[in-house]
Design an enzyme around this catalytic site. Structure first.
Site, short mmCIF file in Angstrom:
data_model
loop_
_atom_site.label_atom_id
_atom_site.label_comp_id
_atom_site.label_asym_id
_atom_site.label_seq_id
_atom_site.Cartn_x
_atom_site.Cartn_y
_atom_site.Cartn_z
N GLU A 24 -53.55 54.93 78.24
CA GLU A 24 -52.81 56.15 78.81
C GLU A 24 -51.56 55.65 79.75
OE1 GLU A 24 -55.03 59.13 80.75
OE2 GLU A 24 -56.46 59.41 79.13
C1 LIG Z 1 -60.10 49.95 75.10
C2 LIG Z 1 -58.89 50.76 74.41
C3 LIG Z 1 -59.27 52.09 74.32
C4 LIG Z 1 -58.10 52.71 73.77
N1 LIG Z 1 -58.34 54.19 73.35
C5 LIG Z 1 -57.29 54.62 72.65
C6 LIG Z 1 -57.51 56.23 72.27
O1 LIG Z 1 -58.59 56.70 72.22
N2 LIG Z 1 -56.66 56.60 71.29
C7 LIG Z 1 -55.26 55.92 71.04
O2 LIG Z 1 -54.25 56.72 70.37
N3 LIG Z 1 -55.15 54.85 71.89
C8 LIG Z 1 -55.74 54.36 72.33
N4 LIG Z 1 -55.62 52.99 73.13
C9 LIG Z 1 -54.49 52.32 73.01
C10 LIG Z 1 -53.71 52.21 74.37
O3 LIG Z 1 -53.25 53.28 74.87
C11 LIG Z 1 -52.56 50.96 74.06
O4 LIG Z 1 -53.34 50.02 74.14
C12 LIG Z 1 -51.50 51.03 75.09
O5 LIG Z 1 -50.67 52.16 74.63
C13 LIG Z 1 -50.86 49.75 75.04
O6 LIG Z 1 -50.27 49.61 73.82
P1 LIG Z 1 -50.67 47.89 73.37
O7 LIG Z 1 -52.19 47.40 73.77
O8 LIG Z 1 -50.29 47.93 71.87
O9 LIG Z 1 -49.68 46.92 74.36
P2 LIG Z 1 -48.24 46.83 73.91
O10 LIG Z 1 -47.33 48.17 73.72
O11 LIG Z 1 -47.96 45.66 73.30
O12 LIG Z 1 -47.86 46.15 75.57
C14 LIG Z 1 -48.08 45.11 76.21
C15 LIG Z 1 -47.54 45.15 77.55
O13 LIG Z 1 -46.15 45.25 77.39
C16 LIG Z 1 -45.80 46.14 78.55
N5 LIG Z 1 -44.60 46.90 78.01
C17 LIG Z 1 -44.40 47.38 77.01
N6 LIG Z 1 -43.15 48.16 76.92
C18 LIG Z 1 -42.47 47.75 78.06
C19 LIG Z 1 -41.56 48.38 78.88
N7 LIG Z 1 -40.39 48.77 78.10
N8 LIG Z 1 -41.08 47.93 80.09
C20 LIG Z 1 -42.20 46.97 80.72
N9 LIG Z 1 -43.33 46.72 80.00
C21 LIG Z 1 -43.56 47.12 79.06
C22 LIG Z 1 -47.11 47.08 78.55
O14 LIG Z 1 -47.08 47.76 79.80
C23 LIG Z 1 -48.17 45.84 78.60
O15 LIG Z 1 -48.39 45.33 79.74
C24 LIG Z 1 -56.80 52.15 73.51
C25 LIG Z 1 -56.59 50.95 73.94
C26 LIG Z 1 -57.56 50.12 74.40
C27 LIG Z 1 -57.58 48.75 74.75
#
Ligand SMILES: Cc1cc2nc3c(=O)[nH]c(=O)nc-3n(C[C@H](O)[C@H](O)[C@H](O)COP(=O)(O)OP(=O)(O)OC[C@H]3O[C@@H](n4cnc5c(N)ncnc54)[C@H](O)[C@@H]3O)c2cc1C
Length: 839
Positions: A502
């Site tokens: 989220e």
């Molecule tokens: C256990 C679990 C349950 C989940 N459940 C759902 C679900 O039910 N439905 C769904 O759709 N998704 C779900 N997700 C997805 C979740 O919302 C994403 O993991 C999240 O949006 C982050 O994306 P990412 O993991 O690809 O990280 P990335 O987007 O690759 O980010 C990696 C890091 O970079 C940072 N970052 C990215 N952009 C910026 C910026 N512009 N400035 C500063 N920092 C930045 C982030 O804060 C993070 O620390 C789930 C994920 C997990 C792990």
């Protein structure tokens, strides 16, 4: 001399008028009066009076005649704004416009209306909600142990799944008319908090259908037919929903999902209907592997113009039964050893009828707006409640453990180092719970507080992590060796999940809180932006002029207020009558910080403009100031709402003192890193003219907080209220509670025993192999302690031995023993409690 007096009077008058944000006309009249005095009393030399009069006339006429002001000033500035303002995409616009502004607007104004905040009635449960918490939630907790769920079933056990469905846990937020429980946001938050004090897996399983997903999207945007069909089925658990937004290439930047749907004609149920051919590849989807109803976000395209002019229609949300041909539900992910269901899903060229779009055809392309609006509220409930629940578990159990675990013949809780960690745990939890409840209250007041819910999610999950990490340090190896008697290791492992979902926390802190707050909560920025987008030039000119000059007055006023409050220590700031005297200064200091923050925000936006978006470290620190002021507001309100509990005062003081110190550091971080050093100097001089007012919370205060955690008391109970307290003899938290009560009761006897040993009346070394019972028997025989005291000491030692024990396993780490249905369905050292409790 007369000149000095006149100049001083003008200066003081100007600051006073700026302080009260006087209108342009009042300022003009005051300056005119000052000039009349200057001429009449010969207060300044004639040549100076003449120059001042000419300058006054040249400025006063255009500034007070709107048409002239616009023609000479505002229209030119508007032109520049139009050129330099970066274009805003629809998704950015949707994100910024989603939700409402609430107390965050007050904090951004520099003049928070404390009376308004304190006047909001405290959150309350209805009888039905209270009954559900006392019965259904208690029963559910009693049915599971986190260890067994994780290591034996690797899922919520089947009978527990059924219980969750039957008792309506999956429909807490669905209206009663559709068969849901229709709970308030506060009740929902209380349930999630309690579940999270006991089982992370059960908590997440219940959380997802009640958070952003099919249920909530349908309730707000579904067609009547969709609501009638799905909501009762979701409420009763006949459908298990999930919501799939994230794809392998689009995580934080979710608006860039590559998943697409092409508007086309196709076959459905033997009929030719308009629909979409959808292709997607999603991952991390919670409940995805067991879902029967897939909420799917994709970008809709209409290359053949079957529904309108636009080809790229935009992000769209649809509901697809997972049995639909072409839907591929993948295998499971394993999120940090937690076993809630989570996994990928995909589909290629899957035809869905238009009826499956949430809200039907009119809602094509409105998906992002829908998601942002729902997130604006939902983000403030589930994850903050879960983080608070886990922090409650840590505070209660670690506090008790620190009292019964001894090293160097002393309970570890008495060492100053441990005290320091516990002070942080107690203070943080008090503030977390206050914030959780205030945000839920806002949502129950029909707010969708986008910025506040982001702040709440970010800071409560961060503080939850801090509390649990401190707890892990306090309990040492007991927290590290996993097994049924480890009460903290699972929470420690699982908490990072909350930081990621989220809106990952770094992104939320760096980009969202201040980025969205500066535009949404600032009283004039959004109005200025909207004026630059207005096509009608006359309307744009009028709107921009009004916003620009109100904005200028606002900035000047905050400058004056910041400086005056800085040099007077804000001692003269008005505080609502009747607030707790011990908290009075915090209201004054927060008002001061609010004005200084508003000034800094304006100077930062005014001098950095669009580049502030890329200066994430500055943006994050500005967001921290706003967030910490919100957390402090919640804490002050909690203290008042709960009747200013005397015992809680150290918690309130510590939490606010610590947060204000951190806010001050954030100010410092902005000022000392601000690229324009001249502006930075102005910021520093205005905000802290006499130096920094806050230091770290005093050690003595920390000691008072830490003591609350290691002694049974109403204060400790309030701090950990809404916590599930198991009655099972095998539950590790229940074991700590019993040992703590026994240790407190036996303490006088222990003292007598120790004193007798120290004075030589008893020889503890006589038989070093003998256990405590032998020493106690000898002490009793020597008349050092009574038989009852002897019994209390022995009982405490027995209970403590259970608490400090850690689990051990066979060479294969118990894999062969941890099979469902096997005689020893759990670890060898702790029998299964689930069936006993359920029975
Ligand atoms: C256990 C679990 C349950 C989940 N459940 C759902 C679900 O039910 N439905 C769904 O759709 N998704 C779900 N997700 C997805 C979740 O919302 C994403 O993991 C999240 O949006 C982050 O994306 P990412 O993991 O690809 O990280 P990335 O987007 O690759 O980010 C990696 C890091 O970079 C940072 N970052 C990215 N952009 C910026 C910026 N512009 N400035 C500063 N920092 C930045 C982030 O804060 C993070 O620390 C789930 C994920 C997990 C792990």
């Amino acid at each position: 001399m007369l000149t000095v007096i006149w100049l001083s009077a003008v200066l003081i008058g100007a600051v006073a008028l700026a302080y009260v944000n006087a209108s342009g006309r009042v300022v003009t009249a005051a300056l005119a009066a000052a000039l009349i005095v200057a001429w009449g009393a010969h207060a300044v030399p004639g040549w100076l009076a003449l120059i001042l009069t000419v300058v006054f006339v040249l400025l006063a006429i255009p500034l007070n005649v709107p048409a002239l002001r616009r023609a000479l000033i505002s229209d030119a500035v508007l032109g520049i704004f139009r050129k330099v303002m970066p274009p805003m995409s629809q998704t950015e616009r949707d994100a910024i416009e989603a939700g409402t502004v609430w107390w965050d607007g007050d904090l951004f104004s520099g003049r928070p209306d404390w009376q308004r905040l304190l006047g909001i009635p405290p959150a309350k449960l209805t009888d039905d909600e209270q009954r559900f918490l006392d019965n259904d939630v208690e029963e559910l907790c009693a049915m599971v142990t986190d260890w067994e769920t994780t290591n034996v079933y690797r899922d919520v056990p089947p009978d527990v799944w059924q219980f969750i469905k039957d008792r309506g846990f999956l429909g807490m937020t669905i209206a009663k008319e559709y068969g849901g429980l229709g709970f308030s946001a506060y009740a929902h938050s209380q349930v999630m908090t309690k579940l999270s004090t006991h089982s992370g897996t059960v908590s997440v399983t219940v959380m997802v259908p009640n958070s952003l997903g099919p249920g909530e999207l349908l309730a707000h945007y579904g067609t009547d037919e969709q609501k009638r069909h799905y909501l009762p089925r979701l409420a009763k658990g006949l459908e298990i929903p999930c919501f799939a937004l994230t794809s392998p290439v689009a995580g934080s930047d979710a608006a860039s999902i590559p998943d697409y749907g092409i508007v086309c004609w196709g076959e459905h149920d033997g009929r030719r209907v308009l629909g979409l051919r959808v292709t997607w590849d999603k991952r991390y989807i919670t409940l995805g592997p067991v879902a029967t109803l897939l909420g799917l976000a994709f970008r809709a395209f209409d290359p053949d113009h079957l529904v309108g002019e636009r080809e790229d229609i935009g992000i769209t949300c649809a509901l697809i039964p997972t049995t639909h041909p072409g839907v591929l539900i993948g295998r499971r992910h394993m999120p940090l050893n937690a076993v809630f269901q989570n996994g990928p899903n995909s589909g290629k060229d899957v035809f869905i009828p238009m009826d499956w779009v949430i809200g039907g055809q009119p809602m094509l392309g409105r998906g992002w707006r829908m998601l942002m609006e729902c997130l604006a509220a939902g983000r403030g409930i589930s994850l903050p409640a879960s983080a608070t629940g886990m922090a409650k578990l840590a505070v209660r159990a670690v506090g008790g453990y620190a009292r019964v675990r001894q090293q160097f013949n002393t309970p570890i809780g008495r060492f100053e180092g441990i005290e320091e960690a516990r002070a942080r745990m107690g203070g943080n939890l008090y503030m977390m719970d206050a914030t959780r409840v205030l945000t839920a209250t806002a949502i129950d007041l029909a707010q969708k507080p986008a910025v506040i819910s982001g702040i709440t999610k970010l800071h409560l999950t961060e503080r939850g992590r801090a509390v649990i990490t401190d707890g892990m340090d306090v309990v040492g190896g007991k927290g590290i060796c996993m097994g049924p008697s480890n009460f903290l290791g699972a929470a420690y492992m699982q908490l990072p999940v909350m930081l990621t979902v989220e809106g990952a926390n770094i992104l939320t802190r760096s980009l969202i809180v201040f980025g969205q707050g500066a535009i949404r909560c600032h009283p004039y920025v959004l109005k200025e932006i909207e004026a630059t987008r207005e096509a009608d030039r006359e309307k744009a000119s009028i709107a921009f002029d009004a916003a620009l000059f109100a904005h200028l007055r606002f900035t000047i006023s905050n400058f004056a207020r910041t400086f005056v409050m800085g040099i007077t220590g804000a001692h003269f700031v008005r505080v609502p009558a009747g607030v707790a005297p011990e908290a009075r200064r915090y209201y004054q200091q927060l008002t001061r910080f609010s004005a200084a923050f508003a000034l800094l925000a304006d100077l930062a936006m005014g001098t950095l403009g669009g580049t502030l978006k890329r200066k994430e470290k500055l943006s994050a620190r500005l967001g921290d100031i706003l967030s910490l002021m919100y957390l402090c507001s919640a804490t002050l309100k909690r203290y008042e709402d709960e009747g200013r509990q005397h015992g809680d005062a150290p918690l309130m003081h510590w939490a606010i003192w610590d947060a204000m110190f951190k806010a001050q550091n954030a100010f410092e971080g902005v000022i000392s890193n601000f690229p324009n050093r001249l502006v930075a100097a102005v910021m520093g001089a205005a905000a802290f003219p006499l130096g920094r007012p806050y230091v770290v919370p005093p050690d003595r205060l920390g000691q008072r907080v830490a003591r609350i955690l290691i002694e049974p008391s109403p204060c400790r109970d309030r701090l950990t209220s809404a916590m599930y307290m198991s009655r099972s003899p095998d539950d590790p938290v229940a074991q700590i509670e019993r040992a703590l009560a026994a240790a407190v009761a036996a303490e006088p006897a222990e003292h007598k025993l120790r004193a007798a040993v120290k004075s030589g009346r008893l020889d503890a070394k006589e038989d070093p192999e003998a256990g405590i019972d032998v020493l106690v028997t000898r002490a009793q025989a020597a008349g050092v302690i009574t038989p009852a005291e002897a019994q209390a000491i022995v009982a405490t030692h027995e209970l403590t031995a259970k608490v400090i024990r850690v689990d051990d396993f066979a060479q294969d780490l118990g894999a062969s023993e941890m099979r469902i249905g096997s005689a020893a369905a759990s670890a060898p050292t702790a029998p299964s409690v689930r069936h006993k409790a359920a029975a």
